[in-house]
Motif scaffolding. Structure first.
Motif, PDB file in Angstrom:
ATOM      1  N   VAL A 221     -13.840  -8.540   1.239  1.00 22.62           N
ATOM      2  CA  VAL A 221     -12.929  -7.664   0.495  1.00 22.62           C
ATOM      3  C   VAL A 221     -13.342  -7.608  -0.967  1.00 22.62           C
ATOM      4  O   VAL A 221     -13.539  -6.514  -1.528  1.00 22.62           O
ATOM      5  CB  VAL A 221     -11.458  -8.144   0.624  1.00 22.62           C
ATOM      6  CG1 VAL A 221     -10.562  -7.382  -0.335  1.00 22.62           C
ATOM      7  CG2 VAL A 221     -10.965  -8.010   2.047  1.00 22.62           C
TER       8      VAL A 221
ATOM      9  N   LEU B 151     -15.123  -4.320  -2.751  1.00 17.82           N
ATOM     10  CA  LEU B 151     -14.350  -3.597  -3.765  1.00 17.82           C
ATOM     11  C   LEU B 151     -14.983  -3.688  -5.150  1.00 17.82           C
ATOM     12  O   LEU B 151     -14.988  -2.720  -5.903  1.00 17.82           O
ATOM     13  CB  LEU B 151     -12.912  -4.114  -3.819  1.00 17.82           C
ATOM     14  CG  LEU B 151     -12.044  -3.792  -2.612  1.00 17.82           C
ATOM     15  CD1 LEU B 151     -10.693  -4.475  -2.737  1.00 17.82           C
ATOM     16  CD2 LEU B 151     -11.865  -2.298  -2.442  1.00 17.82           C
TER      17      LEU B 151
ATOM     18  N   SER C  45      -7.065   1.704   6.329  1.00 18.54           N
ATOM     19  CA  SER C  45      -8.104   1.939   5.334  1.00 18.54           C
ATOM     20  C   SER C  45      -7.952   3.308   4.687  1.00 18.54           C
ATOM     21  O   SER C  45      -8.093   3.453   3.467  1.00 18.54           O
ATOM     22  CB  SER C  45      -9.489   1.828   5.973  1.00 18.54           C
ATOM     23  OG  SER C  45      -9.687   0.545   6.504  1.00 18.54           O
TER      24      SER C  45
ATOM     25  N   LEU D  56      -4.739   3.247   2.456  1.00 17.81           N
ATOM     26  CA  LEU D  56      -4.984   2.432   1.265  1.00 17.81           C
ATOM     27  C   LEU D  56      -5.923   3.142   0.299  1.00 17.81           C
ATOM     28  O   LEU D  56      -5.711   3.127  -0.916  1.00 17.81           O
ATOM     29  CB  LEU D  56      -5.553   1.072   1.667  1.00 17.81           C
ATOM     30  CG  LEU D  56      -5.656   0.018   0.575  1.00 17.81           C
ATOM     31  CD1 LEU D  56      -4.290  -0.275  -0.031  1.00 17.81           C
ATOM     32  CD2 LEU D  56      -6.269  -1.257   1.135  1.00 17.81           C
ATOM     33  N   HIS D  57      -6.947   3.805   0.822  1.00 19.18           N
ATOM     34  CA  HIS D  57      -7.877   4.521  -0.049  1.00 19.18           C
ATOM     35  C   HIS D  57      -7.194   5.705  -0.731  1.00 19.18           C
ATOM     36  O   HIS D  57      -7.441   5.969  -1.910  1.00 19.18           O
ATOM     37  CB  HIS D  57      -9.101   4.995   0.730  1.00 19.18           C
ATOM     38  CG  HIS D  57     -10.131   5.616  -0.148  1.00 19.18           C
ATOM     39  ND1 HIS D  57     -10.863   4.885  -1.053  1.00 19.18           N
ATOM     40  CD2 HIS D  57     -10.540   6.891  -0.297  1.00 19.18           C
ATOM     41  CE1 HIS D  57     -11.676   5.682  -1.705  1.00 19.18           C
ATOM     42  NE2 HIS D  57     -11.500   6.919  -1.262  1.00 19.18           N
TER      43      HIS D  57
ATOM     44  N   TYR E  49     -11.689  -2.821   3.149  1.00 17.46           N
ATOM     45  CA  TYR E  49     -10.361  -2.486   3.646  1.00 17.46           C
ATOM     46  C   TYR E  49     -10.135  -3.022   5.067  1.00 17.46           C
ATOM     47  O   TYR E  49      -9.066  -3.554   5.367  1.00 17.46           O
ATOM     48  CB  TYR E  49     -10.147  -0.968   3.650  1.00 17.46           C
ATOM     49  CG  TYR E  49     -10.074  -0.320   2.285  1.00 17.46           C
ATOM     50  CD1 TYR E  49      -9.753  -1.038   1.139  1.00 17.46           C
ATOM     51  CD2 TYR E  49     -10.328   1.033   2.135  1.00 17.46           C
ATOM     52  CE1 TYR E  49      -9.682  -0.428  -0.098  1.00 17.46           C
ATOM     53  CE2 TYR E  49     -10.249   1.660   0.902  1.00 17.46           C
ATOM     54  CZ  TYR E  49      -9.931   0.928  -0.214  1.00 17.46           C
ATOM     55  OH  TYR E  49      -9.856   1.544  -1.425  1.00 17.46           O
TER      56      TYR E  49
END
Length: 158
Positions: free
Chosen positions: A16, A20, A115, A118-119, A135
């Motif tokens: 993660v 990121l 995912s 969240l994106h 994600y």
């Protein structure tokens, strides 16, 4: 067993943060995820079901990666590397060791939806491409924690 679970959680957390932050994940996290989750699966199912699960999950992931490749090449006219990263593919393969086939399908599809949502929520940030491996790792970490804390049985659909 606790050490194995801690190692799996650590690997997910590292994926993660690395995905990121740097958009680059060290390759050795993926075999750790595969080995740890595979051993946990092996402890909960028979040997024949374990191999059947691996083949079914790997078939599903291979089909998915193939469809992405074909769609990116012919419809989007883009290289596969521009649409789907190597880390994403390696994570998908490592995750094939995680759950029995029916559970894997449900968790994997919800992981992709997670995912996407969240994106979209974080899209206001400077992230241009989707850090899918990050994600998905976050989602699978939450699923494993919920399973271990007895919120639900991830091996229910044997």
């Amino acid at each position: 067993m606790a050490v194995l679970k801690l190692l799996l959680c650590t690997a997910f957390i590292r994926v993660v943060f690395e995905d990121l932050k740097d958009r680059y994940v060290y390759w050795f996290w993926f075999p750790i995820i595969g080995i740890c989750s595979g051993y946990l699966l092996y402890q909960n199912v028979s040997l024949s079901l374990f191999f059947e699960t691996l083949l079914s999950n790997l078939g599903f992931v291979s089909l998915l990666i193939g469809v992405i490749y074909i769609y990116a090449t012919y419809k989007l006219k883009m290289k596969r590397s521009e649409t789907f990263g190597l880390g994403d593919g390696l994570l998908f393969i490592a995750l094939t060791f995680s759950f029995p086939f029916r559970s894997f399908l449900v968790v994997f599809v919800f992981g992709l939806v997670f995912s996407l949502v969240l994106h979209v929520i974080l899209k206001k940030s400077k992230i241009e491409s989707v850090p899918l491996a990050g994600y998905m790792s976050l989602f699978f970490l939450l699923i494993y924690l919920a399973h271990w804390l007895k919120f639900f049985n991830a091996y229910l659909y044997l």
